[in-house]
Motif scaffolding. Structure first.
Motif, PDB file in Angstrom:
ATOM      1  N   PHE A 115       0.826  -1.199   0.000  1.00 36.63           N
ATOM      2  CA  PHE A 115       0.000   0.000   0.000  1.00 36.63           C
ATOM      3  C   PHE A 115       0.865   1.256   0.000  1.00 36.63           C
ATOM      4  O   PHE A 115       0.592   2.218  -0.735  1.00 36.63           O
ATOM      5  CB  PHE A 115      -0.919  -0.012   1.218  1.00 36.63           C
ATOM      6  CG  PHE A 115      -1.550   1.321   1.508  1.00 36.63           C
ATOM      7  CD1 PHE A 115      -2.547   1.827   0.683  1.00 36.63           C
ATOM      8  CD2 PHE A 115      -1.141   2.076   2.592  1.00 36.63           C
ATOM      9  CE1 PHE A 115      -3.120   3.057   0.938  1.00 36.63           C
ATOM     10  CE2 PHE A 115      -1.712   3.307   2.850  1.00 36.63           C
ATOM     11  CZ  PHE A 115      -2.704   3.801   2.018  1.00 36.63           C
ATOM     12  N   MET A 170      -5.251   4.531   6.983  1.00 38.22           N
ATOM     13  CA  MET A 170      -5.780   3.465   6.123  1.00 38.22           C
ATOM     14  C   MET A 170      -6.163   2.233   6.949  1.00 38.22           C
ATOM     15  O   MET A 170      -7.279   1.701   6.820  1.00 38.22           O
ATOM     16  CB  MET A 170      -4.715   3.095   5.093  1.00 38.22           C
ATOM     17  CG  MET A 170      -4.997   1.840   4.311  1.00 38.22           C
ATOM     18  SD  MET A 170      -6.199   2.103   3.011  1.00 38.22           S
ATOM     19  CE  MET A 170      -6.121   0.499   2.205  1.00 38.22           C
ATOM     20  N   TYR A 200      -9.292   2.745   1.193  1.00 37.03           N
ATOM     21  CA  TYR A 200      -8.203   3.051   0.267  1.00 37.03           C
ATOM     22  C   TYR A 200      -8.502   4.304  -0.538  1.00 37.03           C
ATOM     23  O   TYR A 200      -7.623   5.157  -0.745  1.00 37.03           O
ATOM     24  CB  TYR A 200      -7.970   1.857  -0.663  1.00 37.03           C
ATOM     25  CG  TYR A 200      -6.915   2.108  -1.723  1.00 37.03           C
ATOM     26  CD1 TYR A 200      -5.568   2.112  -1.391  1.00 37.03           C
ATOM     27  CD2 TYR A 200      -7.277   2.338  -3.045  1.00 37.03           C
ATOM     28  CE1 TYR A 200      -4.607   2.349  -2.348  1.00 37.03           C
ATOM     29  CE2 TYR A 200      -6.324   2.565  -4.012  1.00 37.03           C
ATOM     30  CZ  TYR A 200      -4.984   2.571  -3.659  1.00 37.03           C
ATOM     31  OH  TYR A 200      -4.033   2.811  -4.610  1.00 37.03           O
TER      32      TYR A 200
END
Length: 227
Positions: free
Chosen positions: A54, A77, A213
């Motif tokens: 990520f 996140m 996200y």
């Protein structure tokens, strides 16, 4: 007894005391605690791999100055993923279905990106409001439109997250209610709705991760414009 489908989105309370703080703190217990061992277990390895992937995808288009935000955006996140997924468990509450909470997350982060841009690149940031070589009659109109689009960004972040999670939970509630009603009368139809409910639950897990996200990705795009 639930009097309305929207009762599931009421802020939890016990003896008149709001449990929103508990709902925000408790999900952190679900994260595995890192150890000092050379070899981690599967859960820790999967968690570390997910965070690394990520981070790479999120900060690839940003310059070196934007990499300072890696820790706070990755933490946000993971925090949003946990809160979004919490409501899929029985007898739980999803804090991110509350617009006030989402706006409380969106406004400070958006404001931080704007203040960062005004501090580091004031001329370029203000220049976004009025593009170069704009015709004279359109100057006032463009300033109003660009200012409105800038101010509406935190609202779009909060409303998007709230609306997607609320719609998914409502749909699950409606289909599950239909399944219980149809079970004694039409078993075949109830079986089909049960399969649909299972697939929708899997979709809602994906939505919980994707919306977290998207929330952080949009913040990174706002940050990219101001660094």
């Amino acid at each position: 007894m639930m009097l309305s489908f929207f009762d599931q989105f009421l802020s939890p309370s016990f003896l008149g005391i709001s449990l929103m703080t508990l709902a925000l703190i408790l999900p952190w217990i679900l994260f595995p605690t890192p150890s000092n061992r050379w070899l981690n277990n599967r859960l820790l390895t999967l968690q570390n791999w997910s965070i690394n992937r990520f981070t790479q995808q999120l900060f690839m288009p940003l310059n070196q100055e934007g990499h300072k935000w890696a820790l706070i955006l990755c933490s946000l996140m993971m925090f949003l993923i946990t809160l979004n997924s919490l409501g899929l468990l029985p007898y739980t509450f999803t804090p991110t279905t509350q617009l006030a909470l989402n706006m409380g997350l969106a406004v400070p982060f958006w404001l931080a990106t704007v203040i960062t841009g005004l501090r580091n690149r004031p001329t370029i940031v203000i220049g976004h409001i009025l593009p170069e070589a704009t015709p004279g009659p359109l100057i006032l109109v463009l300033i109003i439109i660009e200012t409105a689009s800038l101010l509406i960004r935190p609202l779009a972040l909060g409303v998007r997250l709230t609306a997607n999670l609320t719609a998914g939970h409502l749909l699950i509630q409606l289909i599950s209610t239909a399944t219980f009603v149809l079970l004694p009368m039409m078993t075949t139809v109830a079986s089909l709705t049960l399969i649909l409910l299972y697939l929708l639950s899997l979709l809602e897990v994906a939505v919980a991760m994707i919306q977290a996200y998207v929330f952080v990705l949009l913040l990174s795009l706002y940050l990219q414009e101001n660094i």
